[in-house]
Design a protein around this motif. Structure first.
Motif, PDB file in Angstrom:
ATOM      1  N   LYS B 225       9.969   1.509  11.632  1.00 18.03           N
ATOM      2  CA  LYS B 225       9.207   1.613  12.890  1.00 18.03           C
ATOM      3  C   LYS B 225       7.968   2.464  12.702  1.00 18.03           C
ATOM      4  N   PRO B 226       6.973   1.976  11.976  1.00 18.26           N
ATOM      5  CA  PRO B 226       5.742   2.774  11.822  1.00 18.26           C
ATOM      6  C   PRO B 226       5.071   2.988  13.182  1.00 18.26           C
ATOM      7  N   ALA B 227       4.628   4.221  13.401  1.00 14.01           N
ATOM      8  CA  ALA B 227       4.099   4.579  14.723  1.00 14.01           C
ATOM      9  C   ALA B 227       2.678   4.076  14.940  1.00 14.01           C
ATOM     10  N   THR B 228       1.939   3.919  13.842  1.00 10.59           N
ATOM     11  CA  THR B 228       0.543   3.468  13.976  1.00 10.59           C
ATOM     12  C   THR B 228       0.277   2.411  12.909  1.00 10.59           C
ATOM     13  N   THR B 229      -0.844   1.718  13.059  1.00 11.15           N
ATOM     14  CA  THR B 229      -1.192   0.725  12.031  1.00 11.15           C
ATOM     15  C   THR B 229      -1.499   1.405  10.703  1.00 11.15           C
ATOM     16  N   PHE B 230      -1.988   2.676  10.766  1.00 13.37           N
ATOM     17  CA  PHE B 230      -2.252   3.395   9.517  1.00 13.37           C
ATOM     18  C   PHE B 230      -0.963   3.549   8.721  1.00 13.37           C
ATOM     19  N   VAL B 231       0.086   4.012   9.378  1.00 11.56           N
ATOM     20  CA  VAL B 231       1.366   4.217   8.707  1.00 11.56           C
ATOM     21  C   VAL B 231       1.904   2.863   8.237  1.00 11.56           C
ATOM     22  N   ALA B 232       1.760   1.853   9.086  1.00 12.68           N
ATOM     23  CA  ALA B 232       2.267   0.526   8.749  1.00 12.68           C
ATOM     24  C   ALA B 232       1.638   0.022   7.456  1.00 12.68           C
ATOM     25  N   ALA B 233       0.334   0.251   7.303  1.00 11.26           N
ATOM     26  CA  ALA B 233      -0.359  -0.239   6.118  1.00 11.26           C
ATOM     27  C   ALA B 233      -0.121   0.657   4.914  1.00 11.26           C
ATOM     28  N   PHE B 234       0.117   1.969   5.162  1.00 11.20           N
ATOM     29  CA  PHE B 234       0.217   2.910   4.036  1.00 11.20           C
ATOM     30  C   PHE B 234       1.604   2.908   3.403  1.00 11.20           C
ATOM     31  N   ILE B 235       2.638   2.811   4.246  1.00 11.45           N
ATOM     32  CA  ILE B 235       4.005   2.861   3.730  1.00 11.45           C
ATOM     33  C   ILE B 235       4.493   1.438   3.505  1.00 11.45           C
ATOM     34  N   GLY B 236       4.940   1.172   2.287  1.00 11.63           N
ATOM     35  CA  GLY B 236       5.385  -0.166   1.915  1.00 11.63           C
ATOM     36  C   GLY B 236       4.382  -0.811   0.990  1.00 11.63           C
ATOM     37  N   ALA B 237       4.878  -1.454  -0.073  1.00  9.48           N
ATOM     38  CA  ALA B 237       3.981  -2.137  -1.003  1.00  9.48           C
ATOM     39  C   ALA B 237       4.583  -3.488  -1.356  1.00  9.48           C
ATOM     40  N   PRO B 238       3.848  -4.542  -1.272  1.00 11.58           N
ATOM     41  CA  PRO B 238       2.491  -4.615  -0.727  1.00 11.58           C
ATOM     42  C   PRO B 238       2.461  -4.260   0.757  1.00 11.58           C
ATOM     43  N   ALA B 263      -0.223  -5.740  23.652  1.00 12.98           N
ATOM     44  CA  ALA B 263      -0.497  -5.474  22.247  1.00 12.98           C
ATOM     45  C   ALA B 263      -1.820  -6.065  21.813  1.00 12.98           C
ATOM     46  N   GLY B 264      -2.479  -5.377  20.863  1.00 16.48           N
ATOM     47  CA  GLY B 264      -3.737  -5.873  20.318  1.00 16.48           C
ATOM     48  C   GLY B 264      -3.603  -6.277  18.872  1.00 16.48           C
ATOM     49  N   ILE B 265      -2.586  -5.708  18.201  1.00 20.94           N
ATOM     50  CA  ILE B 265      -2.428  -5.973  16.769  1.00 20.94           C
ATOM     51  C   ILE B 265      -0.972  -6.327  16.490  1.00 20.94           C
ATOM     52  N   LEU B 266      -0.785  -7.344  15.672  1.00 12.71           N
ATOM     53  CA  LEU B 266       0.552  -7.761  15.260  1.00 12.71           C
ATOM     54  C   LEU B 266       0.716  -7.421  13.783  1.00 12.71           C
ATOM     55  N   GLY B 267       1.868  -6.802  13.432  1.00 13.47           N
ATOM     56  CA  GLY B 267       2.140  -6.493  12.034  1.00 13.47           C
ATOM     57  C   GLY B 267       3.423  -7.164  11.569  1.00 13.47           C
ATOM     58  N   ILE B 268       3.371  -7.737  10.371  1.00 16.16           N
ATOM     59  CA  ILE B 268       4.577  -8.334   9.778  1.00 16.16           C
ATOM     60  C   ILE B 268       4.617  -7.957   8.302  1.00 16.16           C
ATOM     61  N   ARG B 269       5.754  -7.416   7.854  1.00 14.46           N
ATOM     62  CA  ARG B 269       5.876  -7.065   6.442  1.00 14.46           C
ATOM     63  C   ARG B 269       6.014  -8.327   5.601  1.00 14.46           C
ATOM     64  N   PRO B 270       5.453  -8.305   4.387  1.00 18.31           N
ATOM     65  CA  PRO B 270       5.501  -9.504   3.532  1.00 18.31           C
ATOM     66  C   PRO B 270       6.926 -10.014   3.320  1.00 18.31           C
ATOM     67  N   GLU B 271       7.907  -9.076   3.265  1.00 14.68           N
ATOM     68  CA  GLU B 271       9.279  -9.489   2.960  1.00 14.68           C
ATOM     69  C   GLU B 271      10.005 -10.063   4.180  1.00 14.68           C
ATOM     70  N   ASP B 272       9.389  -9.941   5.372  1.00 15.79           N
ATOM     71  CA  ASP B 272      10.044 -10.440   6.572  1.00 15.79           C
ATOM     72  C   ASP B 272       9.681 -11.900   6.880  1.00 15.79           C
TER      73      ASP B 272
END
Lengths: 293, 362
Positions: B225-238, B263-272
């Motif tokens: 549950k990343p709190a911001t898009t910054f955390v979402a993009a920074f934690i996890g590779a790719p 919501a303005g931004i949607l995030g999905i991890r590559p593995e999901d």
């Protein structure tokens, strides 16, 4: 990777080193050879006849108590000058190395004295400490010190040491500062966390890590004190009073140029030359071994 | 054994640059806290403030219940491992470790016991007489660790201790550090820019950006549950795929979703993602053209571009260029380059953020 440069022409490398070689040959080897040759010769008082006397000039000079006094004096001067200028320069460098406001400015100011020519340094100090003109001399008198380097040999010696050391501080400071800045900051920080206080940190970390620089400068300073103090002595005391500041290099000048005894003077300069070659050899040996901790 | 507490800690440099803009967090006794963030985010500065190597402009730092703002580094009862190890080059390995103890006037016999114990744990016993320059990078790193543990301090501070090691050694030492910390149970603060190191080491993860804390918490929680898009993009590779939810087909897919409406931004991890033909009810389906394939062995990363180009999301470090999507496929099989695929993700794998990326919605 190839470390040696490869030249197409056989002449080019020689041509490239030629100017440097010419300078060394003309201004060092030739006069040095002249001195060696001269030191084996004896001339009569009018310069009419010259005879080859082997080591007579050396025997003569080494049997003079005056000469031995000059040797001892030179060593005392050299170590006093080297020690005082090194320790003071190190103190200044350690202070200037701290990140302080206007650091660049006073670092620059501290380097300037090196640009002053030795005779000018001499004149400067003579004026400041002249028994009847000098402002510092006045202060010393005021404190009840009977200051008169024109009459008191020890005071004259002190004056020379002071002026010569002052002149060399800038040079030493520059090297110490560079040496300090090449030590990673984190080493000092680690020592601070390891509970070493300022003085202990200096003696157990800074000083040992600067030892290569210190050793290099020690040799440079001694060589400086041997030779380059000539200008200072000549303007300040002319070897006096009563030879109290006559060092080996000044005696070469006095005996040769003033006394006209070229054979003895040449022998003395050969002895000086041997001493300096010895010092340099010691330095190179140490630089190769001890110095990388 | 100690807690470390930071209360509204600030750092402003004389030039006026604000490196730390008010940070609060607490590291409990024996916990392993990792400060992670891109370079220049202030994480090293913050660690150095805890160590006492940087002055504190504002706020308070407590170590073991004692306010240490004005306490010298030597008296804070901390030990630090530096990025370049900062070993004393003129001292033997033994003396490097003994130095801090000698400064504290410990009897030589006890120093010997402690140094030998540390050398045994770190497998340095055969190297006690060597100088640092005679050691390999990994051995130097262990000496730096040894110098910290012989002191038995309240807190260990690590400033990117593994970044000078090669990749293989870095993983081995990472495990070693974790084991050692568990065994000694000493409160630790560890700075890194490597999110993998951060994830694997931390009890508490502090994600920093621009002198502020973006998120604090358990590493897996932050990952989930990343709190911001910054955390979402920074934690996890790719990194997580972040897509603007402007008036396009993505929004229409989420039309029935109430929480998605702000919501303005949607995030999905590559593995999901799953590559499939039918979409999941409530989820999202993306039509992609495959641009590149990376075979890693156990998994394959598919780089695709979406057909309909939308305006890019504000660029964060480690983020993808707008319109590009990474899909992770298990195993070594994947689509061919140029192929058109459908990547599908279920509703519970979607991360929704406000348009400025500063707040998580669901």
């Amino acid at each position: 990777m190839q470390k040696q440069a490869v030249f197409q022409s056989k002449l080019l490398p020689f041509a490239l080193v030629a100017p440097q070689l010419a300078i060394v040959l003309i201004f060092f080897y030739w006069p040095a050879a002249q001195a060696v040759l001269q030191s084996f010769l004896l001339q009569d008082a009018f310069g009419l006849s010259t005879s080859f006397v082997w080591f007579e000039n050396y025997q003569d000079i080494l049997s003079q108590p005056d000469y031995w006094a000059a040797i001892v004096r030179t060593f005392v001067f050299s170590f006093a000058i080297a020690f005082s200028s090194l320790s003071f320069a190190l103190l200044l460098a350690v202070m200037a190395d701290k990140p302080l406001r206007g650091g660049t400015l006073y670092r620059t100011l501290l380097i300037w004295p090196y640009a002053v020519a030795p005779p000018v340094v001499g004149v400067l100090w003579v004026f400041m400490l002249h028994p009847s003109l000098g402002i510092l001399a006045r202060g010393l008198r005021g404190m009840g010190i009977d200051w008169n380097p024109l009459l008191d040999g020890n005071q004259a010696a002190l004056l020379i040491i002071l002026a010569a050391a002052w002149k060399q501080i800038s040079y030493n400071f520059l090297f110490f500062l560079a040496g300090l800045q090449s030590i990673p900051r984190s080493v000092f920080e680690a020592a601070a966390i390891d509970g070493a206080r300022l003085m202990r940190r200096f003696w157990t970390v800074t000083f040992p890590l600067l030892s290569p620089t210190i050793f290099f400068l020690l040799v440079i300073n001694i060589v400086y004190a041997f030779f380059d103090t000539f200008g200072i002595i000549d303007t300040m005391t002319r070897g006096g009073p009563a030879k109290a500041t006559e060092t080996m290099v000044y005696k070469v000048y006095v005996d040769g140029l003033l006394g006209g005894n070229l054979g003895s003077s040449a022998a003395q300069s050969v002895i000086l030359m041997i001493m300096v070659i010895g010092l340099t050899a010691v330095q190179f040996r140490f630089v190769e071994r001890k110095v990388t901790y | 054994m100690a807690n470390v507490t930071l209360r509204n800690v600030r750092k402003t440099y004389p030039g006026g640059f604000e490196a730390i803009k008010g940070i609060d967090f607490e590291v409990g006794d024996g916990q392993f806290c990792v400060l992670v963030g891109p370079s220049g985010c202030g994480k090293s500065t913050l660690l150095r403030m805890v160590a006492g190597l940087e002055t504190i402009t504002g706020g308070e730092i407590d170590i073991g219940g004692r306010l240490v703002n004005q306490v010298e580094p030597a008296d804070r009862d901390i030990a630090m491992v530096f990025q370049n190890y900062a070993l004393y080059p003129h001292m033997s390995v033994y003396n490097n470790m003994a130095y801090g103890l000698r400064n504290r006037r410990m009897p030589e016999a006890e120093i010997r016991t402690r140094v030998e114990e540390a050398a045994r744990i770190l497998e340095l016993a055969a190297m006690l007489d060597r100088k640092p320059r005679q050691l390999s990078g990994g051995q130097r790193q262990r000496v730096a660790m040894g110098r910290a543990i012989v002191r038995q301090p309240k807190v260990f501070l690590f400033d990117e201790p593994l970044s000078n090691l090669d990749a293989k050694l870095r993983i081995a030492m990472r495990v070693e550090i974790r084991k050692l910390q568990r065994r000694l149970n000493t409160t630790s603060i560890y700075v890194t820019h490597d999110q993998l190191e951060a994830m694997t080491l931390a009890d508490i993860l502090v994600v920093m950006n621009g002198g502020l804390v973006e998120q604090i918490g358990n590493p897996l929680e932050i990952y989930k549950k990343p709190a911001t898009t910054f955390v979402a993009a920074f934690i996890g590779a790719p990194p997580m795929n972040l897509m603007p939810l402007a008036s396009d087909e993505l929004r229409s897919q989420l039309a029935g979703d109430i929480s998605a409406s702000e919501a303005g931004i949607l995030g999905i991890r590559p593995e999901d993602f799953v590559i499939a033909n039918e979409s999941v009810p409530g989820g999202v389906a993306l039509g992609l053209t495959v641009e590149a394939i990376e075979h890693v062995g156990a998994e394959t990363f598919v780089y695709g571009t979406r057909q309909r180009e939308e305006q890019g999301v504000a660029a964060n470090p480690g983020e993808l260029p707008p319109g590009e999507v990474i899909v992770r496929v298990p195993g070594a099989t994947g689509p061919a380059i140029g192929q058109r695929i459908r990547a599908v993700a279920p509703r519970d794998k979607l991360h929704l953020f406000t348009a400025d990326g500063r707040k998580r919605i669901g």
